[in-house]
Design a protein around this motif. Structure first.
Motif, mmCIF file in Angstrom:
data_model
loop_
_atom_site.group_PDB
_atom_site.id
_atom_site.type_symbol
_atom_site.label_atom_id
_atom_site.label_comp_id
_atom_site.label_asym_id
_atom_site.label_seq_id
_atom_site.Cartn_x
_atom_site.Cartn_y
_atom_site.Cartn_z
ATOM 1 N N SER A 140 0.824 -1.216 0.000
ATOM 2 C CA SER A 140 0.000 0.000 0.000
ATOM 3 C C SER A 140 0.855 1.263 0.000
ATOM 4 O O SER A 140 1.907 1.324 0.647
ATOM 5 C CB SER A 140 -0.901 0.003 1.235
ATOM 6 N N ARG A 141 0.372 2.254 -0.748
ATOM 7 C CA ARG A 141 1.025 3.569 -0.788
ATOM 8 C C ARG A 141 0.171 4.620 -0.086
ATOM 9 O O ARG A 141 0.337 5.819 -0.301
ATOM 10 C CB ARG A 141 1.246 3.982 -2.239
ATOM 11 N N ALA A 142 -0.752 4.167 0.764
ATOM 12 C CA ALA A 142 -1.677 5.100 1.419
ATOM 13 C C ALA A 142 -0.941 6.180 2.206
ATOM 14 O O ALA A 142 -1.432 7.311 2.330
ATOM 15 C CB ALA A 142 -2.625 4.333 2.336
ATOM 16 N N ALA A 143 0.242 5.870 2.713
ATOM 17 C CA ALA A 143 0.976 6.850 3.522
ATOM 18 C C ALA A 143 1.319 8.100 2.720
ATOM 19 O O ALA A 143 1.430 9.196 3.288
ATOM 20 C CB ALA A 143 2.244 6.216 4.079
ATOM 21 N N GLU A 144 1.484 7.954 1.392
ATOM 22 C CA GLU A 144 1.822 9.130 0.577
ATOM 23 C C GLU A 144 0.698 10.153 0.576
ATOM 24 O O GLU A 144 0.949 11.355 0.372
ATOM 25 C CB GLU A 144 2.140 8.705 -0.855
ATOM 26 N N LEU A 145 -0.529 9.713 0.776
ATOM 27 C CA LEU A 145 -1.667 10.633 0.776
ATOM 28 C C LEU A 145 -1.760 11.439 2.063
ATOM 29 O O LEU A 145 -2.473 12.449 2.110
ATOM 30 C CB LEU A 145 -2.971 9.854 0.584
ATOM 31 N N ARG A 146 -1.060 11.033 3.096
ATOM 32 C CA ARG A 146 -1.171 11.696 4.400
ATOM 33 C C ARG A 146 -0.216 12.884 4.462
ATOM 34 O O ARG A 146 0.805 12.871 5.147
ATOM 35 C CB ARG A 146 -0.891 10.691 5.520
ATOM 36 N N LEU A 152 -8.132 15.694 -2.168
ATOM 37 C CA LEU A 152 -9.240 15.042 -2.856
ATOM 38 C C LEU A 152 -8.691 13.918 -3.712
ATOM 39 O O LEU A 152 -7.795 14.134 -4.533
ATOM 40 C CB LEU A 152 -9.997 16.031 -3.741
ATOM 41 N N VAL A 153 -9.240 12.718 -3.523
ATOM 42 C CA VAL A 153 -8.880 11.559 -4.333
ATOM 43 C C VAL A 153 -10.099 11.182 -5.175
ATOM 44 O O VAL A 153 -11.207 11.076 -4.640
ATOM 45 C CB VAL A 153 -8.475 10.363 -3.454
ATOM 46 N N VAL A 154 -9.896 11.001 -6.474
ATOM 47 C CA VAL A 154 -10.966 10.530 -7.363
ATOM 48 C C VAL A 154 -10.474 9.271 -8.059
ATOM 49 O O VAL A 154 -9.529 9.325 -8.859
ATOM 50 C CB VAL A 154 -11.373 11.593 -8.402
ATOM 51 N N GLY A 166 -10.905 6.544 2.813
ATOM 52 C CA GLY A 166 -11.039 7.904 3.288
ATOM 53 C C GLY A 166 -10.466 8.029 4.700
ATOM 54 O O GLY A 166 -10.584 7.120 5.517
ATOM 55 N N GLU A 167 -9.801 9.136 4.953
ATOM 56 C CA GLU A 167 -9.232 9.417 6.267
ATOM 57 C C GLU A 167 -9.479 10.885 6.572
ATOM 58 O O GLU A 167 -9.843 11.655 5.682
ATOM 59 C CB GLU A 167 -7.729 9.119 6.278
ATOM 60 N N PRO A 168 -9.295 11.309 7.821
ATOM 61 C CA PRO A 168 -9.460 12.733 8.131
ATOM 62 C C PRO A 168 -8.595 13.597 7.212
ATOM 63 O O PRO A 168 -7.396 13.351 7.063
ATOM 64 C CB PRO A 168 -8.998 12.827 9.589
ATOM 65 N N GLY A 169 -9.225 14.552 6.569
ATOM 66 C CA GLY A 169 -8.518 15.444 5.654
ATOM 67 C C GLY A 169 -8.388 14.915 4.248
ATOM 68 O O GLY A 169 -7.926 15.626 3.360
ATOM 69 N N ILE A 170 -8.757 13.636 4.028
ATOM 70 C CA ILE A 170 -8.648 13.028 2.700
ATOM 71 C C ILE A 170 -10.038 12.602 2.252
ATOM 72 O O ILE A 170 -10.613 11.649 2.795
ATOM 73 C CB ILE A 170 -7.713 11.806 2.707
#
Length: 204
Positions: A140-146, A152-154, A166-170
């Protein structure tokens, strides 16, 4: 108004397609392309059209490896270095734009996320964020989104690269029937992004 130009970076020249609205923009949106793709991808073009129509300056950046005619992407550190140099130059050119939003599709979204803090961006737009390599959800590369910034992710619900949680702020918007290329309804994707920009006062 449309301008095409090359900007020198430590990794060679990058190409920039800059589209300006009719009035002095308060927001600059800078977008990067996918690993083997171009800035003419349908979702990027649709977002360009929608955002410029709402008074936002939009720059689409072609990385140096693509300008040089290569399809295989450069290492992540090289992508980030070139991107930071280009965005810094664009900020100097668009002095009326007090707000910077960075983004892109797939690999370009990852670059934008990794560099958003360094560039002091206000927010991030991640189209078709590749959460993991196909069939490898454990990578997973989810950490890059933090990034700590409004993001906004589409993504399409059929994207083999996965859909980030979805996470707080994302905020994650899932497009039904779309795959990684987001080609089914580019205008709908652009409308989601424009709505998000307007919610924050970054578009007219």
């Amino acid at each position: 108004m449309r301008h095409g130009d090359e900007i020198e970076t430590p990794r060679g020249p990058a190409r920039v397609d800059l589209d300006l609205p009719g009035t002095a923009p308060a927001t600059l949106l800078v977008l990067g392309h996918g690993a083997g793709g171009s800035v003419d991808a349908p979702d990027l073009v649709a977002l360009r059209d929608a955002a410029v129509g709402a008074g936002v300056a939009v720059a689409r950046v072609t990385q140096p490896y693509r300008v040089a005619g290569r399809r295989a992407p450069a290492p992540a550190a090289h992508l980030d270095e070139a991107w930071v140099a280009v965005v810094a130059e664009l900020r100097a050119r668009c002095r009326s734009a007090s707000t910077l939003v960075v983004g892109g599709r797939s690999s370009g979204a990852r670059v934008a996320c990794r560099t958003a803090g360094t560039l002091r961006a206000s927010g991030v737009v991640a189209l078709a964020f590749p959460l993991h390599p196909p069939g490898r959800p454990e990578r997973s590369r989810a950490a890059e989104l933090r990034t700590g910034l409004p993001t906004l992710v589409v993504n399409g619900d059929r994207d083999p690269f996965g859909v980030p949680p979805g996470e707080p702020g994302i905020r994650v918007e899932v497009r039904p029937g779309e795959r990684h290329d987001l080609r089914v309804d580019p205008a709908g994707t652009a409308a989601l992004v424009l709505h998000w920009l307007r919610e924050r006062g970054w578009a007219g």
